[in-house]
Design a protein around this motif. Structure first.
Motif, short mmCIF file in Angstrom:
data_model
loop_
_atom_site.label_atom_id
_atom_site.label_comp_id
_atom_site.label_asym_id
_atom_site.label_seq_id
_atom_site.Cartn_x
_atom_site.Cartn_y
_atom_site.Cartn_z
N CYS A 3 14.70 -32.26 -14.36
CA CYS A 3 15.83 -32.65 -15.18
C CYS A 3 17.14 -32.07 -14.63
O CYS A 3 18.18 -32.70 -14.71
CB CYS A 3 15.61 -32.17 -16.62
N HIS A 31 14.75 -42.35 -15.20
CA HIS A 31 14.50 -41.05 -15.80
C HIS A 31 15.07 -41.00 -17.22
O HIS A 31 14.41 -40.53 -18.14
CB HIS A 31 15.11 -39.94 -14.94
N CYS A 35 13.31 -39.85 -20.72
CA CYS A 35 13.58 -38.45 -21.02
C CYS A 35 14.70 -38.34 -22.05
O CYS A 35 15.87 -38.51 -21.74
CB CYS A 35 13.97 -37.69 -19.74
N CYS A 38 17.54 -35.69 -21.39
CA CYS A 38 18.57 -36.06 -20.44
C CYS A 38 19.48 -37.15 -21.01
O CYS A 38 20.66 -37.20 -20.70
CB CYS A 38 17.95 -36.52 -19.12
#
Ligand SMILES: [Zn+2]
Length: 88
Positions: A3, A31, A35, A38
């Protein structure tokens, strides 16, 4: 994918800088899709960037009008250019 690396790249993307080697916009988006942490970080970073951007724009306006007689004379000019409302 770490991350911290993603966030470094997100920050670069927000600043209009090149992404770190090995990272692409698509990888960032993939991502982010998976996630939540994030995604939240990205949202906060965007909000901060927008706030800083508008503050900078405001400074530019202030600087521009300061060399031009100040906001008061700009107002007076605009008042003259505006189609006046007839009194009465
Ligand atoms: Zn992440």
């Amino acid at each position: 994918m770490l991350c911290s690396r993603i966030r470094t790249a997100l920050s670069a993307r927000l600043d209009g800088e090149a992404l770190p080697p090995g990272l692409t916009a698509r990888r960032l988006d993939v991502h982010l899709a998976g996630c939540q942490d994030c995604r939240r970080w990205d949202a906060r970073a965007r909000a901060l960037t927008a706030a800083v951007g508008s503050a900078a724009a405001h400074d530019d306006e202030a600087a521009a009008s300061a060399g031009d007689g100040g906001p008061a004379s700009v107002e007076a000019l605009l008042a003259r250019l505006r189609p006046g409302r007839r009194a009465g």
